[in-house]
Design a protein around this motif. Structure first.
Motif, PDB file in Angstrom:
ATOM      1  N   HIS A   1      31.620  46.457  50.318  1.00  0.00           N
ATOM      2  CA  HIS A   1      30.735  45.822  49.341  1.00  0.00           C
ATOM      3  C   HIS A   1      31.371  44.542  48.812  1.00  0.00           C
ATOM      4  CE1 HIS A   1      27.445  46.074  46.304  1.00  0.00           C
ATOM      5  NE2 HIS A   1      28.309  45.399  45.575  1.00  0.00           N
ATOM      6  N   LEU A   2      32.674  44.584  48.531  1.00  0.00           N
ATOM      7  CA  LEU A   2      33.390  43.415  48.020  1.00  0.00           C
ATOM      8  C   LEU A   2      33.425  42.294  49.047  1.00  0.00           C
ATOM      9  CD1 LEU A   2      34.990  42.721  45.426  1.00  0.00           C
ATOM     10  CD2 LEU A   2      37.036  43.565  46.574  1.00  0.00           C
TER      11      LEU A   2
ATOM     12  N   GLU B   1      29.542  40.997  49.167  1.00  0.00           N
ATOM     13  CA  GLU B   1      28.981  40.384  47.957  1.00  0.00           C
ATOM     14  C   GLU B   1      29.896  39.356  47.305  1.00  0.00           C
ATOM     15  OE1 GLU B   1      25.914  40.889  47.160  1.00  0.00           O
ATOM     16  OE2 GLU B   1      25.621  42.423  48.690  1.00  0.00           O
TER      17      GLU B   1
ATOM     18  N   ASP C   1      33.188  38.138  42.768  1.00  0.00           N
ATOM     19  CA  ASP C   1      32.554  38.147  41.448  1.00  0.00           C
ATOM     20  C   ASP C   1      31.873  39.487  41.163  1.00  0.00           C
ATOM     21  OD1 ASP C   1      31.904  36.476  39.057  1.00  0.00           O
ATOM     22  OD2 ASP C   1      29.847  36.925  39.678  1.00  0.00           O
ATOM     23  N   ASP C   2      31.471  40.187  42.212  1.00  0.00           N
ATOM     24  CA  ASP C   2      30.790  41.467  42.025  1.00  0.00           C
ATOM     25  C   ASP C   2      31.689  42.496  41.332  1.00  0.00           C
ATOM     26  OD1 ASP C   2      28.171  42.938  43.205  1.00  0.00           O
ATOM     27  OD2 ASP C   2      29.870  44.337  43.218  1.00  0.00           O
TER      28      ASP C   2
ATOM     29  N   HIS D   1      31.188  41.427  37.571  1.00  0.00           N
ATOM     30  CA  HIS D   1      29.858  41.201  37.000  1.00  0.00           C
ATOM     31  C   HIS D   1      28.733  41.941  37.719  1.00  0.00           C
ATOM     32  CE1 HIS D   1      32.227  37.549  35.951  1.00  0.00           C
ATOM     33  NE2 HIS D   1      31.615  37.669  34.800  1.00  0.00           N
ATOM     34  N   GLY D   2      29.004  42.519  38.881  1.00  0.00           N
ATOM     35  CA  GLY D   2      27.930  43.079  39.697  1.00  0.00           C
ATOM     36  C   GLY D   2      27.922  44.595  39.762  1.00  0.00           C
ATOM     37  N   ASP D   3      27.536  45.107  40.929  1.00  0.00           N
ATOM     38  CA  ASP D   3      27.388  46.548  41.109  1.00  0.00           C
ATOM     39  C   ASP D   3      28.705  47.299  40.941  1.00  0.00           C
ATOM     40  OD1 ASP D   3      24.693  46.287  41.573  1.00  0.00           O
ATOM     41  OD2 ASP D   3      24.883  46.222  43.763  1.00  0.00           O
TER      42      ASP D   3
END
Length: 297
Positions: free
Chosen positions: A215-216, A219, A222-223, A226-228
């Motif tokens: 996922h990192l 995405e 920044d995720d 600030h994200g999931d």
């Protein structure tokens, strides 16, 4: 009467194209492959850092932090500091002193139940991803996602429980067993992992970490803040009853500054000047330079 004569030496690695050094050969190989693929030293350092968090999880990982010293050609050496940071809502009363020295490497005053060393109350705002992202933006050459690929592949393969991993896990088994998540990964069947005599060592798979790294990579860093991923971290913190929240993550920043230059005889050593080993290194090198015999190594 027989005598043993020990000769202690540390071999030097030499290369015309760069050297990658980590605590585990697979992480070093990840960085070396990045160099072969056209990356620069910072690309290799980022890839090796993510990889060592998979194969040496007891000392590294995306839940921690660190510092990077780098120097671009023709520029001054720079330091990127990304140490962990306590939640702004942390309450010191949650860490009552119990007397004596704590059960960790740093000889801090002991806290009740060692809750500053392990478990939910030992969690701080991680800086690793922010620091590597800052280094990537400032110095790197290859895409962010490419630098996570080796760590993802290693994580999908699983941590090989070789002799070192077995010793490390055995030493921490009593603590690992206290928390269901760590026990499920590192104590399969409730036991320290050990292979059959003469057979291959077992592998410890952490699919949640592999999913997070993928996922990192997809995405972007920044995720994590600030994200999931950030939302999942905050949800877990809330469920555990600790102070870390969304603002703690969103406010985190790595700090770039000029590296501290330490003179040692005819050499220059660069370090960070903040809450790192840099100041201690400067003191030790100063004392060595003043006390050792001229011409000694």
């Amino acid at each position: 009467m027989s005598l043993e004569h020990w000769h202690i030496s540390k071999p030097a690695a030499r290369s015309s194209r760069g050297v990658v050094v980590t605590q585990h050969y697979l992480a070093s190989e990840a960085g070396a492959q990045v160099l072969r693929d056209g990356g620069n030293a910072v690309d290799a350092a980022i890839a090796a850092s993510f990889a060592v968090g998979v194969v040496e999880p007891w000392m590294s990982g995306i839940g921690g932090g660190g510092v990077m010293i780098s120097q671009a050609p023709g520029e001054r050496a720079r330091s990127i500091y990304f140490g962990m940071r306590a939640s702004r809502r942390l309450d010191p009363r949650d860490y009552p002193l119990s007397g004596g020295v704590g059960g960790d490497l740093f000889a801090w005053p002991a806290v009740e139940d060692d809750r500053n060393v392990h478990g939910p109350y030992s969690v701080a705002v991680p800086g690793q991803v922010a620091g590597l992202a800052a280094a990537h933006e400032r110095f790197a050459r290859l895409p962010w996602s490419a630098l996570l690929e080796p760590a993802i592949a290693l994580c999908r393969d699983g941590l090989e429980a070789d002799w070192m991993a077995t010793v490390r896990i055995a030493a921490a088994a009593a603590v690992l067993d206290r928390y269901p998540a760590s026990a499920a990964i590192y104590l399969p069947g409730g036991h320290v992992p050990a292979g059959q005599w003469g057979g291959p060592p077992p592998r410890l798979v952490n699919p949640a970490l592999a999913d997070t790294l993928e996922h990192l990579a997809r995405e972007g860093p920044d995720d994590f803040y600030h994200g999931d991923i950030a939302r999942r971290v905050v949800d877990d913190a809330r469920a555990l009853g600790i102070a870390l929240d969304a603002r703690d993550l969103a406010d985190y920043r790595a700090v770039e500054s000029e590296a501290r230059c330490i003179g040692y005889r005819d050499a220059r050593v660069f370090a960070d000047g903040g809450l790192t080993g840099g100041p201690s290194l400067a003191r030790v090198l100063g004392e060595l330079g003043a006390s050792t015999v001229a011409g000694a190594p």
